[in-house]
Design an enzyme around this catalytic site. Structure first.
Site: not given
Ligand SMILES: *Cc1c(COP(=O)(O)O)cnc(C)c1O
Length: 388
Positions: A56, A108, A180, A205
């Site tokens: 961890r 998001y 983000d 993604k």
């Molecule tokens: C999918 C997504 C998230 C969240 O990510 P997870 O891996 O599903 O927790 C955050 N920001 C954006 C822009 C996303 O497309």
């Protein structure tokens, strides 16, 4: 080769993706980072301050991934989490009760949920603003404002925020800035170079790229944030597992090649849709008429792979989703396969309809994450789905 040669930071992005310092196992010369599938580490001498003691707190496989993303984003230290939301949550855990956040309004959905239903219980309050307008950001400042959260291009209408304008203003007021960067990846956009303090990713993604791993990454821009974020990661314990850390690195090596191919096709798709009589509006930062195009070009090296378009009604959108044969119809984006999603009923279903419409997320809006299939096949497939 490997970490003996320390000039890998000066190399081109494509080279960094392949030679990031930990690509070879120093013990055996193996051609990939070993998966250290261990939860703990033998301490032969308890007085020695050994690098790893408990997974961890630190694991060599996860560390390789964390160093990898740090190199790609040009930051000070990286952190790998169990999901994008785990990374984003960890960043907000740097705040304290009584703090105020300014956040982009078309953030998001998961981030919106975290801020509006969980952080509120911790007495951290958020004002959501249209960040394409700097005056609106400025107007949201309160005496207790501590952080600004940006997402550009935004989802799903790909609105553009001027990153440097926001970070310059935020620094004047001692505000922490977080961004983000999921849609752009460090190949297209490197926010730390534009003054951002913490870059966040849903590595689920484009970074992972194959719809087979859920992961989140954070990269911070200075030593003090490195220490604070390490404490949060270790304290919350929402780390990424070692096998997923390895799988993510495996996917990331082809990031540039994938992004380049995605973008060529996304450009084709966006222009094709713009000329299509059955499509009312197309959102893509690469289009001449996209309102944020000039700002986007100033801060990013490309337009990405996500194209949103409005087919006029919910009925038509559902027809398209039912008739397409190649793309996956699913929540998510950024993979080798094309993915169509329907914001009104998927990512933004929880949003009140009036608010949704106000933000341009109409019943006819479809989001297309363009994959690596041949573009001619994708266009032919979409054409037959739009007819009918
Ligand atoms: C999918 C997504 C998230 C969240 O990510 P997870 O891996 O599903 O927790 C955050 N920001 C954006 C822009 C996303 O497309």
């Amino acid at each position: 080769m490997g970490s003996e040669n320390n000039n890998f930071k000066q190399r081109q992005f494509a080279t960094k993706l392949i030679h990031f310092g930990k690509e070879i196992d120093p013990a055996t010369g193996a051609s990939s980072t070993p998966i250290y599938q261990a939860s703990t580490f033998h301490q032969a001498d308890v007085d020695a301050n050994q690098e790893y003691d408990y997974t961890r707190s630190g694991n060599p496989t996860r560390q390789a991934l964390e160093d990898y993303i740090t190199l790609l984003e040009g930051g000070t230290r990286g952190f790998a989490f169990a999901s994008g939301m785990a990374a984003i949550s960890a960043a907000f855990m740097l705040l304290s009760a009584g703090d105020h956040v300014i956040c982009t309004e078309d953030v998001y959905g998961g981030t919106y949920r975290l801020l509006s239903t969980i952080m509120t219980r911790m007495n951290v309050e958020t004002t959501f603003v249209d960040m394409t307008d700097l005056d609106k950001v400025k107007a949201a400042l309160k005496p207790n404002t501590k952080a600004v959260f940006l997402e550009t291009p935004s989802n799903p209408t790909l609105k553009i925020t001027d990153i440097a304008a926001v970070t310059t203003w935020a620094k004047e007021h001692d505000l922490l800035t977080m961004l983000d960067n999921t849609f752009m990846t460090p190949y297209h956009q490197r926010p730390i170079e534009l003054g951002v303090d913490i870059v966040l990713h849903s590595a689920t993604k484009f970074l992972g790229g194959h719809s087979d791993v859920t992961a989140g990454l954070a990269v911070v821009a200075n030593d003090s944030l490195s220490r604070r974020m390490k404490q949060v990661q270790n304290g919350l314990g929402t780390i990424l597992g070692v096998s997923d850390s390895w799988l993510l690195m495996r996917g990331m090596k082809t990031l540039q090649t994938r992004m380049e191919a995605h973008e060529v096709s996304a450009n084709r798709l966006a222009s094709w849709l713009s000329a299509h009589p059955g499509v009312e509006h197309v959102y893509y930062p690469g289009l001449e008429f996209h309102p944020g195009r000039a700002i986007h070009e100033k801060q990013s090296r490309g337009y990405g792979a996500v194209v949103s378009f409005d087919v006029g009604s919910g009925e038509r959108a559902k027809q398209v989703l039912a008739k397409v044969q190649i793309p996956l119809v699913a929540v998510s984006l950024g993979a080798v396969e094309s993915i169509l999603s329907y914001p009104a009923m998927m990512s933004h279903a929880a949003m009140p309809r009036e608010v949704r419409l106000e933000r341009g997320i109409t019943d006819g809006l479809i989001r297309y994450s363009v994959g690596l299939e041949h573009i001619d096949d994708l266009l032919e497939d979409l054409e037959q789905a739009l007819q009918g």
